[in-house]
Design a protein around this motif. Structure first.
Motif, PDB file in Angstrom:
ATOM      1  N   GLU A 126       0.845  -1.188   0.000  1.00  0.00           N
ATOM      2  CA  GLU A 126       0.000   0.000   0.000  1.00  0.00           C
ATOM      3  C   GLU A 126       0.882   1.240   0.000  1.00  0.00           C
TER       4      GLU A 126
ATOM      5  N   TRP B 161       0.836   5.808  -0.999  1.00  0.00           N
ATOM      6  CA  TRP B 161       0.063   7.022  -1.228  1.00  0.00           C
ATOM      7  C   TRP B 161       0.710   7.763  -2.380  1.00  0.00           C
TER       8      TRP B 161
ATOM      9  N   THR C 131      -4.532  13.324  -3.101  1.00  0.00           N
ATOM     10  CA  THR C 131      -3.738  12.256  -2.520  1.00  0.00           C
ATOM     11  C   THR C 131      -4.549  10.971  -2.604  1.00  0.00           C
TER      12      THR C 131
ATOM     13  N   HIS D 131      -4.827   6.825  -1.943  1.00  0.00           N
ATOM     14  CA  HIS D 131      -4.353   5.646  -1.218  1.00  0.00           C
ATOM     15  C   HIS D 131      -4.477   4.474  -2.194  1.00  0.00           C
ATOM     16  N   CYS D 132      -3.363   3.818  -2.475  1.00  0.00           N
ATOM     17  CA  CYS D 132      -3.343   2.796  -3.528  1.00  0.00           C
ATOM     18  C   CYS D 132      -2.706   1.499  -3.051  1.00  0.00           C
ATOM     19  N   ARG D 133      -3.050   0.423  -3.750  1.00  0.00           N
ATOM     20  CA  ARG D 133      -2.409  -0.881  -3.558  1.00  0.00           C
ATOM     21  C   ARG D 133      -1.800  -1.274  -4.902  1.00  0.00           C
TER      22      ARG D 133
ATOM     23  N   THR E 230      -6.849   1.986  -6.679  1.00  0.00           N
ATOM     24  CA  THR E 230      -7.083   2.994  -5.652  1.00  0.00           C
ATOM     25  C   THR E 230      -8.017   2.418  -4.603  1.00  0.00           C
TER      26      THR E 230
ATOM     27  N   ASP F   6      -9.360   4.373  -2.084  1.00  0.00           N
ATOM     28  CA  ASP F   6     -10.381   5.393  -1.799  1.00  0.00           C
ATOM     29  C   ASP F   6     -11.500   5.399  -2.833  1.00  0.00           C
TER      30      ASP F   6
ATOM     31  N   THR G 169       3.667   6.748   3.660  1.00  0.00           N
ATOM     32  CA  THR G 169       2.671   7.123   4.666  1.00  0.00           C
ATOM     33  C   THR G 169       1.798   8.269   4.160  1.00  0.00           C
ATOM     34  N   GLU G 170       0.613   8.331   4.701  1.00  0.00           N
ATOM     35  CA  GLU G 170      -0.331   9.379   4.313  1.00  0.00           C
ATOM     36  C   GLU G 170       0.163  10.760   4.753  1.00  0.00           C
TER      37      GLU G 170
ATOM     38  N   LYS H  31       0.561  13.993   2.258  1.00  0.00           N
ATOM     39  CA  LYS H  31      -0.177  15.249   2.462  1.00  0.00           C
ATOM     40  C   LYS H  31       0.773  16.430   2.649  1.00  0.00           C
TER      41      LYS H  31
END
Length: 92
Positions: free
Chosen positions: A26, A28, A41, A43-45, A58, A60, A79-80, A84
């Motif tokens: 995972e 970002w 932004t 969030h992906c795998r 994605t 999200d 990391t998120e 950001k």
């Protein structure tokens, strides 16, 4: 002769996604759409990984995929919070 030997000892760093990421990981990603002047932004795998690109699902946005080319490697984060923070510095 010494210059040639010195040059062969210096390895030029070539970035490859396969050296740093693996399938299922995972991440970002800060997606910048310049013609719309937007950034978001995601969030992906990682679904598929090549040395010069990644295809990610994605998390999200269900049913949506994103391709991350090698040129965008500076916008991929673990990391998120990092993503950001970087997104705030990017001007869309």
């Amino acid at each position: 002769m010494q210059k040639a030997a010195k040059k062969s000892d210096e390895q030029e760093f070539i970035f490859k996604y396969t050296d740093f990421y693996e399938k299922g990981q995972e991440i970002w990603y800060v997606l910048v759409t310049s013609y719309l002047h937007t950034k978001e932004t995601l969030h992906c795998r990682i679904r598929t990984i090549y040395s010069n690109a990644m295809i990610c699902n994605t998390i999200d946005r269900e049913g949506s995929d994103v391709i991350i080319p090698i040129q965008d490697r500076s916008r991929v984060f673990d990391t998120e919070q990092e993503a950001k923070k970087a997104a705030k510095k990017i001007k869309a």
